[in-house]
Motif scaffolding. Structure first.
Motif, PDB file in Angstrom:
ATOM      1  N   TYR A   1      -9.053 -30.997   2.030  1.00 51.12           N
ATOM      2  CA  TYR A   1      -9.728 -29.920   1.313  1.00 51.12           C
ATOM      3  C   TYR A   1      -8.979 -28.633   1.601  1.00 51.12           C
ATOM      4  O   TYR A   1      -8.057 -28.608   2.414  1.00 51.12           O
ATOM      5  N   ASP A   2      -9.372 -27.535   0.963  1.00 49.04           N
ATOM      6  CA  ASP A   2      -8.699 -26.254   1.180  1.00 49.04           C
ATOM      7  C   ASP A   2      -8.741 -25.812   2.641  1.00 49.04           C
ATOM      8  O   ASP A   2      -7.785 -25.245   3.152  1.00 49.04           O
ATOM      9  N   ASP A   3      -9.869 -26.059   3.331  1.00 47.67           N
ATOM     10  CA  ASP A   3     -10.032 -25.556   4.687  1.00 47.67           C
ATOM     11  C   ASP A   3     -10.225 -26.638   5.749  1.00 47.67           C
ATOM     12  O   ASP A   3     -10.515 -26.336   6.896  1.00 47.67           O
ATOM     13  N   SER A   4     -10.078 -27.908   5.386  1.00 46.77           N
ATOM     14  CA  SER A   4     -10.273 -28.964   6.375  1.00 46.77           C
ATOM     15  C   SER A   4      -9.654 -30.285   5.933  1.00 46.77           C
ATOM     16  O   SER A   4      -9.280 -30.453   4.774  1.00 46.77           O
ATOM     17  N   VAL A   5      -9.560 -31.192   6.886  1.00 46.17           N
ATOM     18  CA  VAL A   5      -9.145 -32.563   6.635  1.00 46.17           C
ATOM     19  C   VAL A   5     -10.237 -33.458   7.214  1.00 46.17           C
ATOM     20  O   VAL A   5     -10.705 -33.221   8.333  1.00 46.17           O
ATOM     21  N   VAL A   6     -10.648 -34.464   6.452  1.00 41.49           N
ATOM     22  CA  VAL A   6     -11.685 -35.388   6.902  1.00 41.49           C
ATOM     23  C   VAL A   6     -11.135 -36.805   6.819  1.00 41.49           C
ATOM     24  O   VAL A   6     -10.585 -37.203   5.800  1.00 41.49           O
ATOM     25  N   PHE A   7     -11.276 -37.552   7.917  1.00 38.05           N
ATOM     26  CA  PHE A   7     -10.932 -38.968   7.949  1.00 38.05           C
ATOM     27  C   PHE A   7     -12.243 -39.739   7.935  1.00 38.05           C
ATOM     28  O   PHE A   7     -13.197 -39.352   8.608  1.00 38.05           O
ATOM     29  N   ALA A   8     -12.301 -40.844   7.195  1.00 40.43           N
ATOM     30  CA  ALA A   8     -13.510 -41.661   7.151  1.00 40.43           C
ATOM     31  C   ALA A   8     -13.131 -43.139   7.149  1.00 40.43           C
ATOM     32  O   ALA A   8     -12.161 -43.539   6.503  1.00 40.43           O
ATOM     33  N   ALA A   9     -13.907 -43.943   7.889  1.00 45.50           N
ATOM     34  CA  ALA A   9     -13.675 -45.382   7.955  1.00 45.50           C
ATOM     35  C   ALA A   9     -15.014 -46.088   8.096  1.00 45.50           C
ATOM     36  O   ALA A   9     -15.897 -45.623   8.825  1.00 45.50           O
ATOM     37  N   ASP A  10     -15.171 -47.207   7.418  1.00 46.05           N
ATOM     38  CA  ASP A  10     -16.371 -48.023   7.542  1.00 46.05           C
ATOM     39  C   ASP A  10     -16.155 -48.970   8.716  1.00 46.05           C
ATOM     40  O   ASP A  10     -15.385 -49.917   8.620  1.00 46.05           O
ATOM     41  N   VAL A  11     -16.834 -48.699   9.846  1.00 49.70           N
ATOM     42  CA  VAL A  11     -16.677 -49.537  11.029  1.00 49.70           C
ATOM     43  C   VAL A  11     -17.756 -50.597  11.127  1.00 49.70           C
ATOM     44  O   VAL A  11     -17.797 -51.360  12.084  1.00 49.70           O
ATOM     45  N   GLY A  12     -18.635 -50.655  10.142  1.00 56.45           N
ATOM     46  CA  GLY A  12     -19.676 -51.675  10.130  1.00 56.45           C
ATOM     47  C   GLY A  12     -20.952 -51.204  10.797  1.00 56.45           C
ATOM     48  O   GLY A  12     -20.990 -50.172  11.453  1.00 56.45           O
ATOM     49  N   PRO A  13     -21.988 -51.987  10.640  1.00 57.55           N
ATOM     50  CA  PRO A  13     -23.317 -51.570  11.119  1.00 57.55           C
ATOM     51  C   PRO A  13     -23.590 -51.883  12.586  1.00 57.55           C
ATOM     52  O   PRO A  13     -24.720 -52.089  12.966  1.00 57.55           O
ATOM     53  N   ALA A  14     -22.577 -51.909  13.426  1.00 58.53           N
ATOM     54  CA  ALA A  14     -22.776 -52.227  14.847  1.00 58.53           C
ATOM     55  C   ALA A  14     -23.742 -51.235  15.486  1.00 58.53           C
ATOM     56  O   ALA A  14     -23.533 -50.026  15.430  1.00 58.53           O
ATOM     57  N   ALA A  15     -24.795 -51.740  16.070  1.00 55.78           N
ATOM     58  CA  ALA A  15     -25.820 -50.886  16.660  1.00 55.78           C
ATOM     59  C   ALA A  15     -25.315 -50.155  17.904  1.00 55.78           C
ATOM     60  O   ALA A  15     -25.802 -49.091  18.236  1.00 55.78           O
TER      61      ALA A  15
END
Length: 79
Positions: free
Chosen positions: A18-32
């Motif tokens: 984005y203009d003012d940030s970087v975001v990383f996202a990953a689906d690690v699963g529903p591990a409680a």
């Protein structure tokens, strides 16, 4: 916004710029019992007894897991 995909060990890791940030996202699963921490420029995720690590370009990133989705946020000054 631009996006690209990398691998976080064997999990797809998306990068959104984005203009003012970087975001990383990953689906690690529903591990409680999943947890995440950032130590010396490395994101460490522990889920289901396994540890995964990913180097990032900032020591003071914010990382959290919500509903099985790992999110790492870097502000513009941290990229």
């Amino acid at each position: 916004m631009t996006s690209e995909q990398q691998l976080f060990d064997e999990t797809p890791l998306r990068r959104f710029e984005y203009d003012d940030s970087v975001v990383f996202a990953a689906d690690v699963g529903p591990a409680a019992d999943a947890s995440v921490d950032v130590v010396d420029g490395t994101v460490i995720v522990v889920a289901d007894g396994h540890q995964y690590e990913q180097d990032i370009p900032a020591d003071d990133a914010r990382a959290f897991i919500n509903h099985g989705v790992l999110t790492i946020e870097l502000s513009d000054g941290e990229r």
